[in-house]
Scaffold this active site. Structure first.
Site, PDB file in Angstrom:
ATOM      1  N   SER A 130       1.474  10.209  -6.678  1.00 10.88           N
ATOM      2  CA  SER A 130       0.271   9.402  -6.884  1.00 10.88           C
ATOM      3  C   SER A 130      -0.320   9.682  -8.258  1.00 10.88           C
ATOM      4  CB  SER A 130      -0.772   9.720  -5.811  1.00 10.88           C
ATOM      5  OG  SER A 130      -2.022   9.190  -6.217  1.00 10.88           O
ATOM      6  N   MET A 141      -7.053   0.241  -1.439  1.00 10.66           N
ATOM      7  CA  MET A 141      -8.201   0.701  -0.645  1.00 10.66           C
ATOM      8  C   MET A 141      -9.378  -0.182  -1.033  1.00 10.66           C
ATOM      9  SD  MET A 141      -7.365   4.726  -0.962  1.00 10.66           S
ATOM     10  CE  MET A 141      -6.257   4.407  -2.330  1.00 10.66           C
ATOM     11  N   HIS A 167      -1.184   1.039  -3.201  1.00 13.04           N
ATOM     12  CA  HIS A 167      -2.017   1.350  -2.031  1.00 13.04           C
ATOM     13  C   HIS A 167      -3.418   0.786  -2.283  1.00 13.04           C
ATOM     14  CE1 HIS A 167      -3.997   4.832   0.514  1.00 13.04           C
ATOM     15  NE2 HIS A 167      -4.150   3.646   1.073  1.00 13.04           N
ATOM     16  N   MET A 175      -2.599   7.897   6.773  1.00 12.23           N
ATOM     17  CA  MET A 175      -3.459   8.710   5.911  1.00 12.23           C
ATOM     18  C   MET A 175      -3.697  10.064   6.571  1.00 12.23           C
ATOM     19  SD  MET A 175      -3.975   7.069   3.153  1.00 12.23           S
ATOM     20  CE  MET A 175      -5.072   8.297   2.431  1.00 12.23           C
ATOM     21  N   HIS A 188       3.202   5.881  -6.743  1.00  9.42           N
ATOM     22  CA  HIS A 188       2.108   5.491  -5.851  1.00  9.42           C
ATOM     23  C   HIS A 188       0.858   5.180  -6.684  1.00  9.42           C
ATOM     24  CE1 HIS A 188       0.220   5.481  -1.831  1.00  9.42           C
ATOM     25  NE2 HIS A 188      -0.819   6.077  -2.391  1.00  9.42           N
ATOM     26  N   ASP A 232      -3.025   4.088  -6.486  1.00  7.15           N
ATOM     27  CA  ASP A 232      -4.195   4.034  -5.606  1.00  7.15           C
ATOM     28  C   ASP A 232      -5.300   3.180  -6.207  1.00  7.15           C
ATOM     29  OD1 ASP A 232      -3.592   5.810  -3.347  1.00  7.15           O
ATOM     30  OD2 ASP A 232      -3.458   7.375  -4.860  1.00  7.15           O
ATOM     31  N   ASP A 237       0.194  10.233   3.333  1.00  2.72           N
ATOM     32  CA  ASP A 237      -0.557  10.325   2.074  1.00  2.72           C
ATOM     33  C   ASP A 237      -1.800  11.189   2.246  1.00  2.72           C
ATOM     34  OD1 ASP A 237      -1.806   9.812  -0.366  1.00  2.72           O
ATOM     35  OD2 ASP A 237      -2.140   7.673   0.028  1.00  2.72           O
ATOM     36  N   GLY A 238      -1.857  12.268   1.436  1.00  2.96           N
ATOM     37  CA  GLY A 238      -3.061  13.114   1.397  1.00  2.96           C
ATOM     38  C   GLY A 238      -2.782  14.555   1.747  1.00  2.96           C
ATOM     39  N   MET A 264      -8.964   1.522  -5.735  1.00  3.08           N
ATOM     40  CA  MET A 264     -10.188   1.704  -4.935  1.00  3.08           C
ATOM     41  C   MET A 264     -11.311   0.839  -5.487  1.00  3.08           C
ATOM     42  SD  MET A 264     -10.145   5.829  -4.746  1.00  3.08           S
ATOM     43  CE  MET A 264      -8.644   6.715  -4.347  1.00  3.08           C
TER      44      MET A 264
HETATM   45  C1  DX5 Z   1      -6.410   9.168  -1.435  1.00  3.13           C
HETATM   46  C2  DX5 Z   1      -5.161   8.582  -2.044  1.00  3.13           C
HETATM   47  C3  DX5 Z   1      -4.033   9.528  -2.209  1.00  3.13           C
HETATM   48  C4  DX5 Z   1      -4.312  10.688  -3.135  1.00  3.13           C
HETATM   49  C5  DX5 Z   1      -3.413  11.821  -2.734  1.00  3.13           C
HETATM   50  O1  DX5 Z   1      -7.280   8.144  -1.109  1.00  3.13           O
HETATM   51  O2  DX5 Z   1      -4.702   7.519  -1.238  1.00  3.13           O
HETATM   52  O3  DX5 Z   1      -2.865   8.836  -2.623  1.00  3.13           O
HETATM   53  O4  DX5 Z   1      -4.104  10.378  -4.480  1.00  3.13           O
HETATM   54  O5  DX5 Z   1      -3.747  12.932  -3.484  1.00  3.13           O
HETATM   55  P1  DX5 Z   1      -3.343  14.417  -3.049  1.00  3.13           P
HETATM   56  O6  DX5 Z   1      -1.855  14.469  -2.971  1.00  3.13           O
HETATM   57  O7  DX5 Z   1      -3.899  15.243  -4.146  1.00  3.13           O
HETATM   58  O8  DX5 Z   1      -3.997  14.690  -1.726  1.00  3.13           O
HETATM   59 ZN    ZN Z   2      -2.734   6.603  -1.682  1.00  2.00          ZN
END
Ligand code: DX5
Ligand code: ZN
Length: 214
Positions: free
Chosen positions: A7, A67, A65, A136, A32, A34, A175-176, A36
């Site tokens: 990510s 969000m 991804h 998640m 990946h 992200d 993820d996470g 938001m």
């Molecule tokens: C959180 C994201 C993740 C995040 C993961 O909302 O969807 O993809 O970047 O980060 P790490 O691996 O640091 O938990």
């Molecule tokens: Zn993500």
């Protein structure tokens, strides 16, 4: 073999292109991304122009991804920006089935994600429209959080459902909070793809970080 999707949320944004290249050279299968909106999650990251710029310098598979609320409004734009797979949140869609169909209609892979508090049963009726299900293992919004073990049960449940039903063929992504230790728990549960931000970009030796996860 388990696939790794680093990510870029955890990378140095002044060197986004270089950082993306570093994980490609280190053997990661996907990137990946992200996105938001400050509404569905309490944070704002980056969007369409950033992905379009990255597309010009990277040939990697773009695992986007979203969000964001009502993502169906922006599927065409993320397609044009260069997404290969678009994952939306069931909690963010008024009509998840139409959103997944819209993604597939453009020739992209479709993904559906659930937050830690959302059970697998909430998405069961959409699973035949999914090329990927994203579990998640933290509350979406921020990198660097701690892995929530509930995710492993959901991975197992999704694997069992896929084994039991001929019409299902999705990949399972988590993820996470993924590091060497939590990756192992997810592997044992049956995961196909690991997303990792901090554990990959926090290590200057990207190959070592990716090999360790695998
Ligand atoms: C959180 C994201 C993740 C995040 C993961 O909302 O969807 O993809 O970047 O980060 P790490 O691996 O640091 O938990
Ligand atoms: Zn993500």
């Amino acid at each position: 073999m388990i696939k790794i999707s680093p990510s870029v949320l955890a990378c140095d944004f002044t060197k986004l292109g270089e950082d993306a290249l570093s994980v490609e050279n280190a053997g990661a299968e996907m990137l990946h991304l992200d996105v938001m909106d400050g509404m569905f999650v309490p944070n704002i990251s980056f969007g369409i122009p950033v992905i379009a710029s990255l597309r010009k310098v990277s040939t990697m598979f773009f695992d986007v991804h979203l969000m964001i609320n009502e993502p169906i409004r922006y599927i065409d734009d993320f397609y044009k920006a260069g997404a290969d797979l678009i994952t939306v949140h069931v909690e963010a869609c008024e009509d998840p089935a139409s959103t997944l169909r819209k993604i597939r209609s453009l020739g992209l892979k479709s993904g559906l994600s659930i937050k830690p508090g959302t059970p697998v049963s909430d998405i069961e009726k959409y699973l035949d429209l999914c090329d990927l299900v994203l579990v998640m293992s933290v509350e979406p919004g921020f990198g660097g959080q701690k892995f929530m073990p509930i995710a492993t049960q959901k991975i197992k449940e999704l694997k069992d459902l896929r084994d039991a039903r001929k019409d299902l063929s999705y990949e399972i992504e988590v993820d996470g909070g993924i590091n060497g230790e939590t990756a192992l728990l997810c592997k044992d549960a049956g995961v196909d793809i690991l997303v990792a931000g901090s554990s990959v970009f926090g290590n200057p030796d990207r190959r070592a970080a990716i090999d360790q996860l695998r």
